[in-house]
Design a protein around this motif. Structure first.
Motif, mmCIF file in Angstrom:
data_model
loop_
_atom_site.group_PDB
_atom_site.id
_atom_site.type_symbol
_atom_site.label_atom_id
_atom_site.label_comp_id
_atom_site.label_asym_id
_atom_site.label_seq_id
_atom_site.Cartn_x
_atom_site.Cartn_y
_atom_site.Cartn_z
ATOM 1 N N LEU A 184 0.737 -1.099 0.014
ATOM 2 C CA LEU A 184 -0.083 0.053 -0.015
ATOM 3 C C LEU A 184 0.925 1.363 -0.076
ATOM 4 O O LEU A 184 0.329 2.319 -0.528
ATOM 5 N N THR A 185 2.142 1.008 0.226
ATOM 6 C CA THR A 185 2.874 2.438 0.544
ATOM 7 C C THR A 185 3.102 3.014 -0.921
ATOM 8 O O THR A 185 3.480 4.208 -0.978
ATOM 9 N N GLN A 186 3.000 2.275 -2.033
ATOM 10 C CA GLN A 186 3.180 2.704 -3.368
ATOM 11 C C GLN A 186 2.112 3.721 -3.690
ATOM 12 O O GLN A 186 2.371 4.523 -4.615
ATOM 13 N N PHE A 187 1.178 4.076 -2.922
ATOM 14 C CA PHE A 187 0.048 4.943 -3.175
ATOM 15 C C PHE A 187 0.343 6.183 -2.220
ATOM 16 O O PHE A 187 -0.719 6.908 -2.190
ATOM 17 N N ARG A 188 1.429 6.175 -1.606
ATOM 18 C CA ARG A 188 1.620 7.288 -0.786
ATOM 19 C C ARG A 188 0.555 7.860 0.126
ATOM 20 O O ARG A 188 0.146 8.809 0.177
ATOM 21 N N PRO A 189 0.121 6.724 1.135
ATOM 22 C CA PRO A 189 -1.167 7.144 1.896
ATOM 23 C C PRO A 189 -0.554 8.101 3.080
ATOM 24 O O PRO A 189 0.723 8.095 3.266
ATOM 25 N N LYS A 190 -1.456 8.923 3.450
ATOM 26 C CA LYS A 190 -1.484 9.772 4.554
ATOM 27 C C LYS A 190 -1.597 9.372 5.942
ATOM 28 O O LYS A 190 -1.551 9.839 7.147
ATOM 29 N N MET A 191 -2.167 7.924 5.965
ATOM 30 C CA MET A 191 -2.900 7.474 7.145
ATOM 31 C C MET A 191 -3.033 5.686 6.643
ATOM 32 O O MET A 191 -3.586 5.791 5.657
ATOM 33 N N ILE A 192 -2.673 4.908 7.552
ATOM 34 C CA ILE A 192 -3.095 3.559 7.561
ATOM 35 C C ILE A 192 -4.244 3.197 8.633
ATOM 36 O O ILE A 192 -4.018 3.531 9.880
ATOM 37 N N VAL A 193 -5.315 2.544 7.921
ATOM 38 C CA VAL A 193 -6.126 1.967 8.941
ATOM 39 C C VAL A 193 -6.141 0.376 8.939
ATOM 40 O O VAL A 193 -6.464 -0.133 7.965
ATOM 41 N N ILE A 194 -5.665 -0.209 10.070
ATOM 42 C CA ILE A 194 -5.922 -1.640 10.179
ATOM 43 C C ILE A 194 -7.444 -2.056 10.482
ATOM 44 O O ILE A 194 -7.600 -2.009 11.587
ATOM 45 N N ALA A 195 -7.958 -2.323 9.480
ATOM 46 C CA ALA A 195 -9.451 -2.531 9.720
ATOM 47 C C ALA A 195 -9.603 -3.944 9.877
ATOM 48 O O ALA A 195 -10.708 -4.664 9.459
ATOM 49 N N CYS A 196 -8.941 -4.589 10.566
ATOM 50 C CA CYS A 196 -9.055 -6.196 10.863
ATOM 51 C C CYS A 196 -8.698 -6.085 12.359
ATOM 52 O O CYS A 196 -7.579 -5.772 12.964
ATOM 53 N N ASN A 197 -9.507 -6.881 13.051
ATOM 54 C CA ASN A 197 -9.466 -6.987 14.751
ATOM 55 C C ASN A 197 -8.095 -7.862 15.180
ATOM 56 O O ASN A 197 -7.269 -7.511 16.005
ATOM 57 N N THR A 198 -7.986 -9.055 14.347
ATOM 58 C CA THR A 198 -7.029 -9.799 14.495
ATOM 59 C C THR A 198 -5.670 -9.097 14.276
ATOM 60 O O THR A 198 -4.666 -9.333 14.985
ATOM 61 N N ALA A 199 -5.567 -8.435 12.925
ATOM 62 C CA ALA A 199 -4.265 -7.716 12.766
ATOM 63 C C ALA A 199 -3.924 -6.656 13.710
ATOM 64 O O ALA A 199 -2.863 -6.491 14.101
ATOM 65 N N THR A 200 -5.073 -5.869 14.005
ATOM 66 C CA THR A 200 -4.847 -4.951 15.160
ATOM 67 C C THR A 200 -4.206 -5.479 16.303
ATOM 68 O O THR A 200 -3.324 -4.797 16.890
ATOM 69 N N ALA A 201 -5.046 -6.636 16.828
ATOM 70 C CA ALA A 201 -4.453 -7.162 18.061
ATOM 71 C C ALA A 201 -2.978 -7.566 18.028
ATOM 72 O O ALA A 201 -2.123 -7.227 19.075
ATOM 73 N N PHE A 202 -2.362 -8.134 16.969
ATOM 74 C CA PHE A 202 -1.143 -8.686 16.826
ATOM 75 C C PHE A 202 -0.060 -7.607 16.195
ATOM 76 O O PHE A 202 1.108 -7.833 16.307
ATOM 77 N N ALA A 203 -0.630 -6.796 15.260
ATOM 78 C CA ALA A 203 0.449 -6.110 14.429
ATOM 79 C C ALA A 203 0.306 -4.537 14.585
ATOM 80 O O ALA A 203 1.153 -4.018 13.976
ATOM 81 N N LEU A 204 -0.544 -4.026 15.360
ATOM 82 C CA LEU A 204 -0.670 -2.809 15.262
ATOM 83 C C LEU A 204 0.568 -1.775 15.817
ATOM 84 O O LEU A 204 0.928 -1.129 14.994
ATOM 85 N N ILE A 229 3.496 -2.340 13.063
ATOM 86 C CA ILE A 229 3.501 -1.454 11.940
ATOM 87 C C ILE A 229 3.685 0.167 12.393
ATOM 88 O O ILE A 229 4.137 0.836 11.559
ATOM 89 N N ARG A 230 3.046 0.500 13.568
ATOM 90 C CA ARG A 230 3.583 1.916 13.812
ATOM 91 C C ARG A 230 4.868 2.192 13.948
ATOM 92 O O ARG A 230 5.363 3.433 13.683
ATOM 93 N N ALA A 231 5.541 1.232 14.255
ATOM 94 C CA ALA A 231 7.193 1.381 14.551
ATOM 95 C C ALA A 231 7.783 1.559 13.116
ATOM 96 O O ALA A 231 8.941 1.935 13.217
ATOM 97 N N ARG A 232 7.108 0.833 12.154
ATOM 98 C CA ARG A 232 7.816 0.979 10.794
ATOM 99 C C ARG A 232 7.519 1.863 9.876
ATOM 100 O O ARG A 232 8.084 2.206 8.794
ATOM 101 N N VAL A 233 6.381 2.592 9.987
ATOM 102 C CA VAL A 233 5.966 3.894 9.103
ATOM 103 C C VAL A 233 6.117 5.213 9.780
ATOM 104 O O VAL A 233 5.992 5.110 11.172
ATOM 105 N N ASN A 234 6.123 6.279 9.170
ATOM 106 C CA ASN A 234 6.063 7.485 9.614
ATOM 107 C C ASN A 234 4.718 8.324 9.473
ATOM 108 O O ASN A 234 4.861 9.509 9.333
ATOM 109 N N ILE A 235 3.790 7.564 9.206
ATOM 110 C CA ILE A 235 2.405 8.261 9.007
ATOM 111 C C ILE A 235 1.584 7.515 10.257
ATOM 112 O O ILE A 235 1.638 6.674 10.714
ATOM 113 N N PRO A 236 0.220 8.297 10.607
ATOM 114 C CA PRO A 236 -0.505 7.706 11.726
ATOM 115 C C PRO A 236 -0.979 6.218 11.171
ATOM 116 O O PRO A 236 -1.427 5.904 10.232
#
Length: 271
Positions: A62-82, A85-92
């Motif tokens: 998804l970074t190829q689209f130069r997003p200004k924000m990422i929404v992890i709209a998956c509860n399992t991914a939020t629980a395990f990876a939020l 991911i926050r540590a890996r990118v410089n956007i909210p």
């Protein structure tokens, strides 16, 4: 020509469309780039390391689209990876668990809240922790419902099979004095009518979608990064699995609010 940076929304499949629809309703000027990992859904039975790996791969795509924000709209991914991911990118980066917990605490009168979700989400204890962080004395009843996501991914929202699956999975929760039930998987709002029928009309069903969209709006407002102009955006939706099923469910759920762009279905193999 100036092009608005999009909001990137990702999910294990079509469940995140519930969040996308609410973002589109609350923030109609914002452009959305959505990816559903339908080829590898569901995430619930997978171990945390695998879910984190898949989430990283999708974010890299998804970074190829130069997003200004990422929404992890998956509860399992939020629980395990939020946090990863926050540590890996410089956007909210926004997840869906804390917004859902806030919404439930705001609605309950009895202080007894039910949570249904995938095995991964329930076993992580993420909702219970988020609820008790806000209200330490809340009583939480949790139940994993592994059969729900496959129903949604097949587009089987209402049938005898769907009703029986839901009844056998959560019918016993009616014995508890809860007044609110968190749909702790973004796929579950697709089944909300049947869930309500099974659980009873007096129970508030809590979806994290509207609260998540509100958090997205608040963050963009504070950062001065809300979309400008009057031109309505063209949203891009893509998936890793069967594009025909995904496209059908997307159009059924979002109606005329989007334009499907054929090229976005040709996503690279990830993982």
């Amino acid at each position: 020509m100036f092009v608005q940076q999009p909001i990137a929304i990702l999910d294990s499949g079509v469940g995140g469309l519930t969040v996308a629809r609410e973002v589109m309703r609350q923030l109609p000027r914002e452009r959305i780039v959505y990816f559903g990992d339908t080829a590898r859904a569901p995430y619930g039975p997978r171990d945390p390391e695998e879910v984190t790996k898949f989430t990283r791969e999708i974010v890299d795509y998804l970074t190829q689209f130069r997003p200004k924000m990422i929404v992890i709209a998956c509860n399992t991914a939020t629980a395990f990876a939020l946090e990863d991911i926050r540590a890996r990118v410089n956007i909210p980066v926004v997840g869906v668990i804390k917004p859902g917990a806030r919404a439930a605490i705001g609605r309950t009168l009895t202080g007894c809240i039910g949570v249904i979700g995938t095995e991964g989400t329930i076993n992580s204890g993420a909702y219970e922790n988020a609820l008790r962080e806000i209200s330490p004395h809340v009583h939480v009843i949790s139940e994993a419902c592994p059969l729900f996501v496959p129903l949604v991914e097949k587009g089987n929202f209402r049938s005898f099979e769907t009703y029986e699956t839901i009844r056998l999975s959560i019918g016993h929760l009616r014995q508890y004095p809860m007044d609110s039930l968190i749909l702790g998987c973004t796929h579950y709002p697709f089944l909300a009518d049947v869930i309500q029928e099974v659980i009873g009309p007096s129970i508030n069903l809590i979806s994290s979608a509207d609260e998540t969209a509100r958090e997205v709006s608040d963050i963009l407002h504070v950062k001065g990064n809300l979309a400008r102009g009057d031109e309505l955006p063209v949203h891009q939706f893509s998936c890793s699995g069967d594009p025909l099923i995904f496209k059908s469910i997307t159009q059924q759920w979002l109606g005329e609010q989007i334009e499907m762009i054929p090229v976005v279905w040709q996503v690279p193999q990830i993982g």
